[in-house]
Motif scaffolding. Structure first.
Motif, mmCIF file in Angstrom:
data_model
loop_
_atom_site.group_PDB
_atom_site.id
_atom_site.type_symbol
_atom_site.label_atom_id
_atom_site.label_comp_id
_atom_site.label_asym_id
_atom_site.label_seq_id
_atom_site.Cartn_x
_atom_site.Cartn_y
_atom_site.Cartn_z
ATOM 1 N N ILE A 1 -34.452 29.142 35.266
ATOM 2 C CA ILE A 1 -35.585 28.473 35.922
ATOM 3 C C ILE A 1 -35.888 29.131 37.259
ATOM 4 C CG2 ILE A 1 -36.311 26.323 37.040
ATOM 5 C CD1 ILE A 1 -34.846 24.814 34.798
ATOM 6 N N LEU A 2 -34.831 29.470 38.025
ATOM 7 C CA LEU A 2 -35.024 30.134 39.316
ATOM 8 C C LEU A 2 -35.750 31.458 39.138
ATOM 9 C CD1 LEU A 2 -34.542 30.427 42.366
ATOM 10 C CD2 LEU A 2 -32.301 31.433 41.828
ATOM 11 N N GLY A 3 -35.320 32.242 38.155
ATOM 12 C CA GLY A 3 -35.961 33.535 37.919
ATOM 13 C C GLY A 3 -37.426 33.392 37.579
ATOM 14 N N LEU A 4 -37.750 32.439 36.709
ATOM 15 C CA LEU A 4 -39.140 32.238 36.304
ATOM 16 C C LEU A 4 -39.962 31.633 37.440
ATOM 17 C CD1 LEU A 4 -38.450 30.915 32.698
ATOM 18 C CD2 LEU A 4 -39.497 33.117 33.289
ATOM 19 N N ASP A 5 -39.384 30.684 38.162
ATOM 20 C CA ASP A 5 -40.106 30.057 39.275
ATOM 21 C C ASP A 5 -40.350 31.047 40.417
ATOM 22 O OD1 ASP A 5 -40.373 27.654 38.027
ATOM 23 O OD2 ASP A 5 -38.779 26.625 39.124
ATOM 24 N N THR A 6 -39.435 32.003 40.579
ATOM 25 C CA THR A 6 -39.605 33.003 41.639
ATOM 26 C C THR A 6 -40.736 33.964 41.325
ATOM 27 O OG1 THR A 6 -37.257 32.859 42.152
ATOM 28 C CG2 THR A 6 -38.412 34.778 42.996
ATOM 29 N N GLY A 7 -41.019 34.156 40.022
ATOM 30 C CA GLY A 7 -42.150 35.019 39.680
ATOM 31 C C GLY A 7 -41.970 35.907 38.472
ATOM 32 N N ALA A 8 -40.821 35.811 37.782
ATOM 33 C CA ALA A 8 -40.648 36.590 36.556
ATOM 34 C C ALA A 8 -41.573 36.038 35.473
ATOM 35 C CB ALA A 8 -39.202 36.536 36.082
ATOM 36 N N ASP A 9 -42.046 36.913 34.593
ATOM 37 C CA ASP A 9 -42.934 36.491 33.510
ATOM 38 C C ASP A 9 -42.167 36.143 32.240
ATOM 39 O OD1 ASP A 9 -45.811 37.156 34.571
ATOM 40 O OD2 ASP A 9 -44.547 38.850 35.133
ATOM 41 N N ASP A 10 -40.975 36.705 32.098
ATOM 42 C CA ASP A 10 -40.145 36.423 30.935
ATOM 43 C C ASP A 10 -38.688 36.633 31.330
ATOM 44 O OD1 ASP A 10 -39.369 35.766 28.392
ATOM 45 O OD2 ASP A 10 -40.313 37.474 27.396
ATOM 46 N N TYR A 11 -37.785 35.979 30.612
ATOM 47 C CA TYR A 11 -36.366 36.006 30.969
ATOM 48 C C TYR A 11 -35.559 36.134 29.690
ATOM 49 C CZ TYR A 11 -32.321 34.738 33.946
ATOM 50 O OH TYR A 11 -31.141 34.740 34.664
ATOM 51 N N LEU A 12 -34.784 37.203 29.584
ATOM 52 C CA LEU A 12 -33.979 37.468 28.401
ATOM 53 C C LEU A 12 -32.505 37.526 28.800
ATOM 54 C CD1 LEU A 12 -34.010 38.138 25.374
ATOM 55 C CD2 LEU A 12 -34.379 40.534 25.987
ATOM 56 N N CYS A 13 -31.695 36.666 28.185
ATOM 57 C CA CYS A 13 -30.274 36.602 28.537
ATOM 58 C C CYS A 13 -29.460 37.608 27.726
ATOM 59 C CB CYS A 13 -29.737 35.193 28.292
ATOM 60 S SG CYS A 13 -30.484 33.935 29.345
ATOM 61 N N LYS A 14 -28.502 38.239 28.399
ATOM 62 C CA LYS A 14 -27.572 39.142 27.725
ATOM 63 C C LYS A 14 -26.497 38.310 27.012
ATOM 64 C CE LYS A 14 -28.066 42.549 31.455
ATOM 65 N NZ LYS A 14 -27.360 43.292 32.526
ATOM 66 N N PRO A 15 -25.990 38.802 25.875
ATOM 67 C CA PRO A 15 -26.370 40.045 25.179
ATOM 68 C C PRO A 15 -27.634 39.833 24.347
ATOM 69 C CG PRO A 15 -24.623 38.956 23.966
ATOM 70 C CD PRO A 15 -24.851 38.125 25.210
ATOM 71 N N PHE A 16 -28.288 40.930 24.004
ATOM 72 C CA PHE A 16 -29.509 40.854 23.198
ATOM 73 C C PHE A 16 -29.633 42.131 22.373
ATOM 74 C CE2 PHE A 16 -30.589 42.016 27.648
ATOM 75 C CZ PHE A 16 -30.816 43.364 27.457
ATOM 76 N N GLU A 17 -30.520 42.094 21.405
ATOM 77 C CA GLU A 17 -30.815 43.273 20.597
ATOM 78 C C GLU A 17 -31.929 44.074 21.279
ATOM 79 O OE1 GLU A 17 -29.221 44.270 17.917
ATOM 80 O OE2 GLU A 17 -27.899 42.499 17.903
ATOM 81 N N LEU A 18 -31.837 45.393 21.200
ATOM 82 C CA LEU A 18 -32.844 46.240 21.838
ATOM 83 C C LEU A 18 -34.236 45.978 21.273
ATOM 84 C CD1 LEU A 18 -31.051 49.700 22.203
ATOM 85 C CD2 LEU A 18 -31.339 47.891 23.910
ATOM 86 N N GLU B 1 -35.492 43.218 20.484
ATOM 87 C CA GLU B 1 -36.098 42.058 21.143
ATOM 88 C C GLU B 1 -36.663 42.444 22.502
ATOM 89 O OE1 GLU B 1 -35.296 37.376 22.334
ATOM 90 O OE2 GLU B 1 -33.629 38.596 21.596
ATOM 91 N N VAL B 2 -35.987 43.343 23.217
ATOM 92 C CA VAL B 2 -36.528 43.839 24.486
ATOM 93 C C VAL B 2 -37.884 44.494 24.243
ATOM 94 C CG1 VAL B 2 -36.186 45.438 26.404
ATOM 95 C CG2 VAL B 2 -34.235 44.208 25.447
ATOM 96 N N ILE B 3 -37.968 45.337 23.217
ATOM 97 C CA ILE B 3 -39.216 46.032 22.907
ATOM 98 C C ILE B 3 -40.320 45.036 22.558
ATOM 99 C CG2 ILE B 3 -40.345 47.692 21.388
ATOM 100 C CD1 ILE B 3 -38.263 48.868 23.356
ATOM 101 N N ALA B 4 -39.989 44.033 21.770
ATOM 102 C CA ALA B 4 -40.979 43.033 21.379
ATOM 103 C C ALA B 4 -41.518 42.290 22.597
ATOM 104 C CB ALA B 4 -40.374 42.045 20.382
ATOM 105 N N ARG B 5 -40.635 41.954 23.519
ATOM 106 C CA ARG B 5 -41.074 41.224 24.715
ATOM 107 C C ARG B 5 -41.874 42.130 25.652
ATOM 108 N NH1 ARG B 5 -37.475 36.099 26.140
ATOM 109 N NH2 ARG B 5 -36.437 35.768 24.139
ATOM 110 N N VAL B 6 -41.466 43.390 25.746
ATOM 111 C CA VAL B 6 -42.233 44.354 26.544
ATOM 112 C C VAL B 6 -43.649 44.465 25.995
ATOM 113 C CG1 VAL B 6 -42.506 46.831 26.999
ATOM 114 C CG2 VAL B 6 -40.304 45.726 27.415
ATOM 115 N N ASN B 7 -43.776 44.645 24.684
ATOM 116 C CA ASN B 7 -45.094 44.772 24.072
ATOM 117 C C ASN B 7 -45.948 43.531 24.306
ATOM 118 O OD1 ASN B 7 -44.518 47.338 23.051
ATOM 119 N ND2 ASN B 7 -43.727 46.537 21.119
ATOM 120 N N ALA B 8 -45.324 42.363 24.184
ATOM 121 C CA ALA B 8 -46.061 41.109 24.378
ATOM 122 C C ALA B 8 -46.548 40.967 25.820
ATOM 123 C CB ALA B 8 -45.178 39.923 23.993
#
Length: 218
Positions: free
Chosen positions: A88-105, A107-114
């Motif tokens: 919540i802090l990250g998003l409220d500070t100004g991030a547009d999306d938040y992905l928690c580790k660990p994750f699949e690469l 998914e990073v690409i999909a969120r970047v594209n979006a």
């Protein structure tokens, strides 16, 4: 499109870096907050991928500094800080999306594209221009359903002009958007790429040279 990646885990950072490069993105990579913030203040990017636990300057502080100046830069946070209050802090500070580790690469690409589609107010990766169809995600340009063979750099220059339709874009601006900090690329080389685009795309494009200022795709 040009992306800045700030991540201090070199194995993870290099994996994301290679994946983004393989699909055609221009990517700069730094492993600490101070270098990353300086680069953000001196260069232009279309998106920031940011780890919060950076040495030098914390990611949250980077977001705060960015949002006081570059308000529209999309920010994707990738972080091991997975508690709800931290997200919540990250998003409220100004991030547009938040992905928690660990994750699949992927998914990073999909969120970047979006995020990039959203920043351009596009519903899809497909951009139509006259009789051309450009897929910004697959980095493919077609005419009458046939692929036009262009180099990655030619495609990126065409994409940058296409996303700035009817605007005059200087050589320096083009270079900044299609090269990394490590590339040796003289602005005069832009003329060669523009010439190639005109030759390969012919009457499908209206690409003007504005003397002393740059180029404009109408």
């Amino acid at each position: 499109m040009k992306i800045l990646l700030l991540e201090d885990n070199e194995t993870l950072a290099n994996g994301i870096f290679k994946k983004l490069q393989d699909i055609g993105y221009v990517v700069d990579l730094f492993f600490n907050g101070e270098d990353g913030l300086y680069t953000l203040e001196t260069s232009k990017y279309d998106l920031l991928i940011l780890d919060l636990g950076l040495p030098g300057i914390d990611g949250i502080d980077i977001i705060k500094k960015l949002r006081s100046t570059k308000k529209n830069l999309p920010i994707l946070v990738i972080s091991a800080r997975d508690k709800l209050d931290q997200r919540i802090l990250g998003l409220d500070t100004g991030a547009d999306d938040y992905l928690c580790k660990p994750f699949e690469l992927d998914e990073v690409i999909a969120r970047v594209n979006a995020l990039l589609r959203r920043s351009r107010n596009q519903l899809s990766n497909i951009i139509k221009y006259n009789d051309l169809v450009f897929d910004s995600q697959a980095l493919i340009l077609k005419k009458e359903n046939k692929i036009i063979e262009l180099s990655k750099r030619e495609l990126r220059i065409f994409e940058h002009l296409l996303l700035n339709l009817n605007a005059i874009i200087s050589k320096e601006n083009i270079v900044e958007h299609v090269t990394t900090v490590d590339d040796e690329f003289n602005p005069t080389a832009v003329e060669t790429y523009i010439s190639r685009l005109r030759k390969k795309l012919g009457n499908s494009i209206d690409l003007k040279t504005v003397r002393g200022l740059g180029y404009m795709l109408s």
